[in-house]
Design a protein around this motif. Structure first.
Motif, PDB file in Angstrom:
ATOM      1  N   VAL A 173      -8.613  -6.112   1.787  1.00 50.56           N
ATOM      2  CA  VAL A 173      -7.182  -5.967   2.028  1.00 50.56           C
ATOM      3  C   VAL A 173      -6.650  -4.640   1.511  1.00 50.56           C
ATOM      4  N   LYS A 174      -7.473  -3.926   0.735  1.00 51.18           N
ATOM      5  CA  LYS A 174      -6.950  -2.702   0.102  1.00 51.18           C
ATOM      6  C   LYS A 174      -7.171  -1.462   0.958  1.00 51.18           C
ATOM      7  N   TYR A 192      -7.276   1.550   3.810  1.00 52.11           N
ATOM      8  CA  TYR A 192      -6.382   2.323   4.680  1.00 52.11           C
ATOM      9  C   TYR A 192      -6.996   3.703   4.875  1.00 52.11           C
ATOM     10  N   ILE A 220      -7.399   7.706   4.891  1.00 48.47           N
ATOM     11  CA  ILE A 220      -6.856   8.797   4.085  1.00 48.47           C
ATOM     12  C   ILE A 220      -7.864   9.952   4.085  1.00 48.47           C
ATOM     13  N   THR A 221      -7.422  11.109   3.656  1.00 46.51           N
ATOM     14  CA  THR A 221      -8.355  12.224   3.482  1.00 46.51           C
ATOM     15  C   THR A 221      -9.001  12.088   2.118  1.00 46.51           C
ATOM     16  N   GLY A 222     -10.088  12.799   1.878  1.00 42.87           N
ATOM     17  CA  GLY A 222     -10.660  12.829   0.545  1.00 42.87           C
ATOM     18  C   GLY A 222      -9.658  13.461  -0.408  1.00 42.87           C
ATOM     19  N   LYS A 260       0.849  -1.191   0.000  1.00 40.34           N
ATOM     20  CA  LYS A 260       0.000   0.000   0.000  1.00 40.34           C
ATOM     21  C   LYS A 260       0.883   1.240   0.000  1.00 40.34           C
ATOM     22  N   PRO A 261       0.282   2.405  -0.215  1.00 35.68           N
ATOM     23  CA  PRO A 261       1.104   3.622  -0.289  1.00 35.68           C
ATOM     24  C   PRO A 261       1.901   3.872   0.994  1.00 35.68           C
ATOM     25  N   LEU A 280     -10.751  12.494   7.977  1.00 33.96           N
ATOM     26  CA  LEU A 280     -10.212  11.189   7.596  1.00 33.96           C
ATOM     27  C   LEU A 280     -11.333  10.199   7.349  1.00 33.96           C
ATOM     28  N   THR A 281     -11.065   9.263   6.459  1.00 35.18           N
ATOM     29  CA  THR A 281     -12.020   8.193   6.201  1.00 35.18           C
ATOM     30  C   THR A 281     -11.239   6.947   5.827  1.00 35.18           C
ATOM     31  N   ILE A 282     -11.917   5.815   5.823  1.00 35.70           N
ATOM     32  CA  ILE A 282     -11.265   4.601   5.361  1.00 35.70           C
ATOM     33  C   ILE A 282     -11.558   4.452   3.870  1.00 35.70           C
ATOM     34  N   ASN A 283     -10.489   4.348   3.098  1.00 31.27           N
ATOM     35  CA  ASN A 283     -10.584   4.254   1.656  1.00 31.27           C
ATOM     36  C   ASN A 283     -10.686   2.787   1.260  1.00 31.27           C
ATOM     37  N   GLN A 284     -11.521   2.483   0.260  1.00 34.20           N
ATOM     38  CA  GLN A 284     -11.655   1.134  -0.272  1.00 34.20           C
ATOM     39  C   GLN A 284     -12.093   0.103   0.771  1.00 34.20           C
ATOM     40  N   ARG A 285     -11.836  -1.163   0.469  1.00 38.98           N
ATOM     41  CA  ARG A 285     -12.351  -2.222   1.336  1.00 38.98           C
ATOM     42  C   ARG A 285     -11.417  -3.427   1.310  1.00 38.98           C
TER      43      ARG A 285
END
Lengths: 225, 579
Positions: free
Chosen positions: B197-198, B200, B202-204, B154-155, B190-195
Motif C-alpha cells: 500500500v505504500k 508510488y 518517484i525519481t531516485g 501518501k506525499p 522514474l521507478t516505483i518506490n516501496q511496496r
C-alpha cells in the motif's frame, strides 16, 4: 517506513535532496568486489537481474544503502539509478538508513497478524521504548514491521538482522531474545517441523543444524490473541 | 487471419496483437488502466479480465470435438484472464463482462480494491471528467465502498521535475509512467518506490524528472496522480473545447489538440497519429510559453500604419490600401518579398502570386535552424513548421548577406514581410530598415521589427486560421481554428463550428464568451485585399479553394486536398533535389 502505522497510515516522502552519508574516499568498490560484480553479471541474462546480489554485497560492505551507494551500484552494473532505487526500496531486507546492531524484523503479514504479530510488535515497542522503524538510543536495536518472511507455519515470528528466525513468539521468548542480544548472543538457527510431519518422518531429521524444534500449538491462555 | 468469438459474435482479427487490443480495435470496449498500445503489458491493474476458452481437440486425431448440436466443445481456462496478455488464437472464444457474470464480478471487485486508498477527491482533481478511473468506476465499479478504515496517506504536491507534479495518493500504480521513461523516452528516471500500500512512482533521491518528453506521462496517467505544474488547477476538462491541429514549434508537425476556454489556449495535448508522433508530444511544444504566445492580448493592436513616425490604428481597408500603395509606389525590382516558414502554404502561395504580379523576384524565407536542437525523434533542428512547404512552393532560404547589402545600398525600397520577425532573427537591425518601407504581417506585439514597420497587419496565428503545413518528412497537414478572432469571417466561423462542436456554440449560447478576441485576419484574407488594390483579383472562396489550386498547379503538392489531408495528413511525394 518509520512513521507508518496502522492507526496513522502516512507514507513519508524520501529525502529528495539527500546529504551524502558515506565519506567520498570510502565510496568505492575494490578490485575483488568489482570482479565479484562481473561474475554476478555473467550469471544473469540482463544486468537488471544482478542488482539484488550487488546491492546485498554493498550492504555488507557499507552497512546500509544510502542513495550514493545505490548510485555506486547502478554505475557498477551500468543500470539506471532509478531501477536500483526501486529494487532497494521494495525489500525491507535492504536497509536504506543506518540501523541498530540488531534489527528485529517482525512479520506482520496475514498469518502472523492472525496469530498476534501486532501484540508482539507492541510488546517490543514498549520494552525497548521505540516505535517500529526506529532505533534505540544506544544504537543496539531497531524494530521493523515487515511483510511475509515465509514462515507462516511458526507464526508469530521475527527475524534478527537478516539472519536467524525466532519462531512461535511468546513474551518469555522475546524477553530471553532481548536479554541474549544485549549480551551479543545471536539466537541459533532453528529448524522447525510440524507435529504431523514428524509423525511420518519419526521426528525432525535435520542433522546439519544445531537446533531443531517441533511446532507447539500454544496453550489457549498463552495465545497472543 | 484467426477468427475469434467475442460474446457470441464471430470476428476476424489480425492475430499479432493482444486480445485486449483486438477487442478495442473491433469496438468492443474493455476497461483497462495499465495497458498502453505503445508499451509492454505488465497486467498489473487486473481490470481487463475476461473469460477465455479454446476449442477442445481430440488428442489422437487432432480434430475439434463437437457436442450434440455440432458446435465445438469449448475448454474454458479455469480462471479469469487479463486480456492484455492473452495472445489470440484461431477459434478462441471470449466472454467479456457483457455476457459473463464472473468477468463482471471480477472487474467490479478489482475496482473496489483500486479505490481502497484512492482519495476520491474528484471535485478538486484536474483529471475529473476525463479520468479513466472515474469513468470506469461509474461503468463497472460497485456502488459504494466497504472499506471503512483510514486511507493510507501518501506525499502530495511532489514536484518530480520542472514540468510534472505528483500526487501519490491518487496513484493506482499502473506503472505507465515508469514504463514510458524505460521503454519510450529511454531516460529511465522514474521507478516505483516501496511496496504494497505504500508504493508510488518517484525519481531516485536527488534526481530530477527533466526528460524532454516528461509531460507525456501526464497524458498517459489514468488518474490525476501526474499533473502539469503549469496548467494544473487552471481549467476543468469539460470547460475546454478541443481542436485537432498540429504544433508549430518545430518542423515535425506533431499532431495535437488545442484546449481552449474563453478564447484562451489552456493546454496542448498530443493527438494520435501513428505516422508522425504516435501518441506523444515533446515538452517544448506544450510548456507554458509554447501556448501562452497564442494568448498574448493585443486589443489595441489592430491594423496600423505609420503616421508622423508613430504607428496609428486604422481600418483594415486603409491598412491594406497603404500596403498596396507601398508596393505600387516603386519599381518592381525595388520590392522584396519575404515569405515565411511560419505561415501556411496557402498564404505563401498567395504571396508568390502577388510577387509575380508585381514583377518582383520570387519570395524568400528566413530559415530558423538551430543545429543540435533536434533529437531524431519529435524535436527537429528546424524551429519552423513549414520550411518544407515553402521549398515546395519554390520559396527558398534568403541569403542574408546579399539581402543586407541590397538594403544598405538602397536598392530595396519596399520590404513585404509575411508572418516573421526579420529583426529578432538577426537579419537586420531596426536602424537598417529606417529608410525602407516595411509592410509586415505579424503575429503579436512582441515582434521586434514593429519599430521599423510602416504598415503593420496583425495576422491570425496557427490557432486562429485555416491552412496547410508541410512537415520535415513531406506530410501535408491541416490546421483548424481553435480561437475566434474579432473580425466576423464566414469561412472561419464555419470551420470553428466544426472543429469546436463540443463547446464553441453560437453567440446566442449562454456560455459564449467574446473576451480575448484578437483584431487580426488570416493571411488568405489580407493578401487578396492587398492584391485587389494592385489589380489582381483572387477569386478564391477560402483556403480550401486556394489549396485545391496549389495541388492542381504544383506537382509537389499533388493530392494534398483538404479532404485527402483530413485529420491524419497526406504524405506528399518526394520531389528530389529541390527539397
Amino acid at each position: 517506513m518509520s512513521e507508518f502505522n496502522i492507526k496513522k497510515p502516512v507514507v513519508p516522502l524520501p529525502d529528495m535532496d539527500p546529504e551524502p552519508q558515506i565519506p567520498e574516499d570510502e565510496l568505492f568498490f575494490t578490485e575483488e568486489e568489482l570482479e565479484q560484480i562481473e561474475r554476478y553479471k555473467e550469471k544473469y541474462p540482463t544486468n537488471r537481474s544482478a542488482v539484488m546480489p550487488a546491492l546485498w554485497m554493498a550492504q555488507q560492505k557499507f552497512g546500509f544503502l544510502p542513495p550514493e551507494v545505490m548510485q555506486l551500484v547502478a554505475d557498477a552494473l551500468d543500470l539506471p539509478y532509478a531501477h536500483v532505487f526501486g529494487a532497494a526500496t521494495f525489500y525491507t531486507q535492504y536497509y536504506k538508513e543506518k540501523k541498530g546492531t540488531y534489527v528485529l524484523d517482525v512479520c506482520c503479514s496475514f498469518s502472523c497478524q492472525a496469530c498476534g504479530s501486532y501484540d508482539v510488535l507492541d510488546y517490543l515497542e514498549e520494552k525497548l521504548g521505540i516505535h517500529a522503524g526506529e532505533t534505540t538510543e544506544d544504537g543496539r536495536f531497531t524494530i521493523q514491521e515487515v511483510e511475509c518472511l515465509g514462515s507462516c507455519g511458526t507464526a508469530p515470528m521475527l527475524q534478527v538482522t537478516n539472519g536467524p528466525y525466532v519462531h512461535n513468539l511468546t513474551e518469555e521468548k522475546l524477553d530471553q531474545l532481548i536479554e541474549d542480544l544485549r549480551n551479543d548472543k545471536m539466537p541459533p538457527f532453528t529448524s522447525v517441523t510440524l507435529p504431523q510431519d514428524e509423525d511420518e518422518m519419526e521426528g525432525n531429521r535435520r542433522s546439519d543444524v544445531e537446533h531443531t524444534d517441533t511446532y507447539q500449538t500454544p496453550p489457549e491462555t498463552k495465545r497472543w490473541i | 487471419m484467426p477468427t475469434i468469438t467475442i460474446d457470441g459474435q464471430t470476428i476476424e482479427v489480425s492475430g499479432d496483437k493482444p486480445l485486449l487490443q483486438e477487442c478495442l480495435n473491433q469496438g468492443v470496449e474493455l476497461p483497462h488502466f495499465c495497458y498502453h498500445p505503445a508499451m509492454s503489458a505488465p497486467a498489473n491493474c487486473r481490470q481487463c479480465m475476461v473469460e477465455v476458452g479454446t476449442p477442445l481437440r481430440d488428442r489422437e486425431t487432432g480434430e475439434i470435438k463437437t457436442d450434440a448440436n455440432g458446435d465445438p466443445e469449448i475448454q474454458w481456462l479455469p480462471k479469469l484472464q487479463t486480456s492484455c496478455t492473452v495472445q489470440v488464437s484461431d477459434g478462441m472464444v471470449v466472454k467479456t463482462h457483457r455476457t459473463s457474470e464472473k468477468a463482471k464480478r471480477g472487474q467490479r471487485d478489482t475496482m473496489e480494491f483500486l479505490l481502497i486508498n484512492h482519495p476520491l477527491d474528484c471535485p478538486i482533481c484536474d483529471q475529473a471528467g476525463k479520468c479513466p478511473l472515474q469513468i470506469q468506476s461509474y461503468k463497472y465499479g460497485s456502488e459504494g465502498s466497504r472499506f471503512e478504515f483510514r486511507k493510507v496517506h501518501k506525499p502530495k504536491r511532489v514536484k518530480l521535475g520542472p514540468r510534472v507534479m505528483l500526487d501519490a495518493e491518487r496513484c493506482i500504480n499502473c506503472t505507465r509512467c515508469t514504463r514510458f521513461t524505460d521503454e519510450v523516452s529511454g531516460s529511465c528516471q522514474l521507478t516505483i518506490n516501496q511496496r504494497g500500500v505504500k508504493n508510488y512512482p518517484i525519481t531516485g533521491p536527488g534526481e530530477t524528472f527533466d526528460d524532454a518528453y516528461s509531460m507525456n506521462t501526464i497524458d498517459i496517467c489514468p488518474v490525476g496522480a501526474l499533473t502539469s505544474t503549469e496548467s494544473r488547477f487552471k481549467a476543468r476538462a469539460w470547460e475546454m473545447s478541443r481542436t485537432p491541429s498540429i504544433t508549430t514549434i518545430n518542423a515535425k508537425g506533431s499532431n495535437c489538440y488545442y484546449m481552449v476556454r474563453d478564447n484562451l489556449i489552456m493546454e496542448v495535448v498530443p493527438r494520435q497519429n501513428i505516422e508522425v508522433n504516435e501518441y506523444w508530444l515533446p515538452d517544448e511544444e506544450r510548456v507554458g510559453w509554447a501556448y501562452e504566445r497564442f494568448n498574448d492580448e493585443r486589443p489595441e493592436h489592430g491594423p496600423e500604419i505609420r503616421v508622423d513616425d508613430e504607428l496609428t490604428p486604422v481600418s483594415w481597408d486603409r491598412a491594406t490600401d497603404a500596403a498596396s500603395n507601398a508596393l505600387s509606389s516603386v519599381s518592381s525590382d525595388a520590392v522584396f518579398f519575404l515569405g515565411s516558414a511560419h505561415a501556411t502554404v496557402e498564404d505563401n502561395y498567395l504571396l508568390s502570386r502577388i510577387a509575380e504580379h508585381v514583377g518582383a523576384e520570387a519570395p524568400k524565407y528566413i530559415p530558423h535552424v538551430e543545429p543540435g536542437h533536434g533529437d531524431d525523434w519529435l524535436r527537429t533542428d528546424d524551429r519552423t513548421p513549414n520550411a518544407q512547404g515553402c521549398e515546395r512552393l519554390g520559396i527558398h532560404p534568403v541569403d542574408a548577406e546579399v539581402l543586407r547589402s541590397r538594403v544598405r545600398s538602397g536598392e530595396i525600397k519596399v520590404l513585404y514581410v509575411l508572418e516573421d520577425d526579420p529583426v529578432a532573427s538577426g537579419l537586420f537591425t531596426a536602424e537598417e530598415l529606417e529608410d525602407v518601407v516595411v509592410v509586415m504581417h505579424y503575429y503579436n506585439t512582441t515582434n521586434k521589427t514593429l519599430a521599423a514597420t510602416d504598415v503593420a497587419l496583425p495576422a491570425a496565428m496557427v490557432v486562429e486560421t485555416i491552412g496547410t503545413y508541410v512537415n520535415e518528412e513531406g506530410r501535408a497537414q491541416r490546421v483548424r481554428p481553435a480561437k475566434v478572432i474579432k473580425e466576423v469571417n464566414r469561412t472561419l466561423m464555419m470551420a470553428t463550428g466544426k472543429s469546436r462542436t463540443d463547446m464553441h456554440g453560437t453567440p446566442f449560447d449562454r456560455w459564449h464568451n467574446e473576451s480575448h478576441q484578437v483584431d487580426c485576419l488570416p493571411g488568405w484574407e489580407i493578401l487578396p485585399k492587398v492584391a485587389a488594390h494592385l489589380g489582381l483579383e483572387f477569386e478564391f472562396s477560402g483556403p480550401k479553394a486556394i489549396m485545391l489550386e496549389v495541388t492542381e498547379q504544383n506537382p509537389a503538392f499533388h493530392g494534398a486536398t483538404y479532404e485527402a489531408m483530413g485529420l491524419q495528413g497526406h504524405r506528399l511525394e518526394d520531389v528530389g533535389e529541390t527539397v
